[in-house]
Design a protein around this motif. Structure first.
Motif, PDB file in Angstrom:
ATOM      1  N   UNK A  20       4.921  -7.640  -3.652  1.00 54.23           N
ATOM      2  CA  UNK A  20       5.656  -8.871  -3.364  1.00 54.23           C
ATOM      3  C   UNK A  20       7.147  -8.593  -3.147  1.00 54.23           C
ATOM      4  N   UNK A  21       7.707  -7.693  -3.926  1.00 48.82           N
ATOM      5  CA  UNK A  21       9.116  -7.312  -3.743  1.00 48.82           C
ATOM      6  C   UNK A  21       9.305  -6.703  -2.363  1.00 48.82           C
ATOM      7  N   UNK A  22       8.425  -5.783  -2.002  1.00 48.11           N
ATOM      8  CA  UNK A  22       8.524  -5.109  -0.708  1.00 48.11           C
ATOM      9  C   UNK A  22       8.329  -6.096   0.448  1.00 48.11           C
ATOM     10  N   UNK A  23       7.321  -6.971   0.348  1.00 47.91           N
ATOM     11  CA  UNK A  23       7.057  -7.928   1.421  1.00 47.91           C
ATOM     12  C   UNK A  23       8.167  -8.967   1.563  1.00 47.91           C
ATOM     13  N   UNK A  24       8.962  -9.155   0.514  1.00 47.45           N
ATOM     14  CA  UNK A  24      10.096 -10.073   0.578  1.00 47.45           C
ATOM     15  C   UNK A  24      11.319  -9.427   1.214  1.00 47.45           C
ATOM     16  N   UNK A  25      11.190  -8.154   1.590  1.00 44.83           N
ATOM     17  CA  UNK A  25      12.309  -7.444   2.196  1.00 44.83           C
ATOM     18  C   UNK A  25      13.314  -6.937   1.187  1.00 44.83           C
ATOM     19  N   UNK A  26      12.916  -6.889  -0.081  1.00 46.84           N
ATOM     20  CA  UNK A  26      13.810  -6.423  -1.137  1.00 46.84           C
ATOM     21  C   UNK A  26      13.336  -5.064  -1.639  1.00 46.84           C
ATOM     22  N   UNK A  27      14.110  -4.486  -2.554  1.00 49.01           N
ATOM     23  CA  UNK A  27      13.737  -3.179  -3.098  1.00 49.01           C
ATOM     24  C   UNK A  27      13.582  -3.271  -4.612  1.00 49.01           C
ATOM     25  N   UNK A  28      12.739  -2.405  -5.124  1.00 51.54           N
ATOM     26  CA  UNK A  28      12.488  -2.337  -6.558  1.00 51.54           C
ATOM     27  C   UNK A  28      13.623  -1.586  -7.242  1.00 51.54           C
ATOM     28  N   UNK A  29      14.144  -2.178  -8.328  1.00 48.07           N
ATOM     29  CA  UNK A  29      15.151  -1.493  -9.129  1.00 48.07           C
ATOM     30  C   UNK A  29      14.425  -0.797 -10.269  1.00 48.07           C
ATOM     31  N   UNK A  30      14.524   0.535 -10.313  1.00 46.35           N
ATOM     32  CA  UNK A  30      13.914   1.324 -11.390  1.00 46.35           C
ATOM     33  C   UNK A  30      14.720   2.602 -11.579  1.00 46.35           C
ATOM     34  N   UNK A  31      14.191   3.536 -12.363  1.00 50.51           N
ATOM     35  CA  UNK A  31      14.936   4.772 -12.635  1.00 50.51           C
ATOM     36  C   UNK A  31      15.165   5.607 -11.381  1.00 50.51           C
ATOM     37  N   UNK A  32      14.306   5.441 -10.372  1.00 54.74           N
ATOM     38  CA  UNK A  32      14.457   6.182  -9.112  1.00 54.74           C
ATOM     39  C   UNK A  32      15.396   5.467  -8.148  1.00 54.74           C
ATOM     40  N   UNK A  33      15.597   4.170  -8.343  1.00 55.33           N
ATOM     41  CA  UNK A  33      16.452   3.383  -7.466  1.00 55.33           C
ATOM     42  C   UNK A  33      17.244   2.372  -8.306  1.00 55.33           C
ATOM     43  N   UNK A  34      18.296   2.828  -8.994  1.00 52.80           N
ATOM     44  CA  UNK A  34      19.055   1.941  -9.882  1.00 52.80           C
ATOM     45  C   UNK A  34      19.820   0.837  -9.151  1.00 52.80           C
ATOM     46  N   UNK A  35      19.969   0.945  -7.847  1.00 52.88           N
ATOM     47  CA  UNK A  35      20.682  -0.074  -7.076  1.00 52.88           C
ATOM     48  C   UNK A  35      19.727  -1.041  -6.387  1.00 52.88           C
ATOM     49  N   UNK A  36      18.458  -1.029  -6.763  1.00 48.28           N
ATOM     50  CA  UNK A  36      17.478  -1.930  -6.139  1.00 48.28           C
ATOM     51  C   UNK A  36      17.762  -3.390  -6.451  1.00 48.28           C
ATOM     52  N   UNK A  37      17.054  -4.265  -5.769  1.00 49.91           N
ATOM     53  CA  UNK A  37      17.291  -5.698  -5.880  1.00 49.91           C
ATOM     54  C   UNK A  37      16.630  -6.327  -7.111  1.00 49.91           C
ATOM     55  N   UNK A  38      15.394  -5.943  -7.400  1.00 46.74           N
ATOM     56  CA  UNK A  38      14.632  -6.598  -8.457  1.00 46.74           C
ATOM     57  C   UNK A  38      13.995  -5.564  -9.369  1.00 46.74           C
ATOM     58  N   UNK A  39      14.191  -5.748 -10.670  1.00 40.74           N
ATOM     59  CA  UNK A  39      13.551  -4.880 -11.658  1.00 40.74           C
ATOM     60  C   UNK A  39      12.297  -5.576 -12.182  1.00 40.74           C
ATOM     61  N   UNK A  40      11.306  -4.790 -12.539  1.00 41.52           N
ATOM     62  CA  UNK A  40      10.095  -5.324 -13.161  1.00 41.52           C
ATOM     63  C   UNK A  40      10.148  -4.955 -14.633  1.00 41.52           C
TER      64      UNK A  40
END
Length: 123
Positions: free
Chosen positions: A26-46
């Protein structure tokens, strides 16, 4: 014709999907990026919080767990034991409804109305 009266229909829903995978998609299909340890600048964290009181891991679709195919390959029919229809209104209510926060009385009423119900061993 699929129905014979009193039928409960179940739809073939495919393979189960993990909630974490659905959230990522859902994050990807919304055009956003996942915020996690590999991508600390992502849009949404789970954030995984675990089960809350009253939540369950699996949904039970049938009490008796028996279903049969219909003429449609993705629709199944089940015949569950059911309470006979009762008239609605004050006269159809149990004579003594449980008082607020009277857990034993509420559970006794639940057992009376839904004989198949079993209390969970987890509390």
């Amino acid at each position: 014709m699929l129905a014979e009266g009193g039928d409960l229909f179940l739809l073939e829903m495919g393979e189960p999907v993990r909630i974490i995978d659905l959230a990522r998609q859902m994050i990807q299909l919304s055009g956003l990026t996942l915020r996690d340890e590999h991508n600390p600048d992502g849009d949404i964290a789970i954030e995984c919080t675990g089960l809350h009181p009253g939540e369950k891991l699996y949904e039970e679709l049938l009490i008796e767990a028996d279903s049969e195919p219909t003429t449609h390959p993705l629709i199944y029919r089940a015949r569950e034991a059911a309470l006979p229809p009762k008239p609605c209104g004050p006269s159809s209510m149990p004579s003594s409804l449980p008082c607020a926060r009277d857990e034993p009385a509420a559970l006794a009423l639940l057992v009376q109305l839904v004989p198949e119900w079993q209390r969970s061993s987890c509390r």
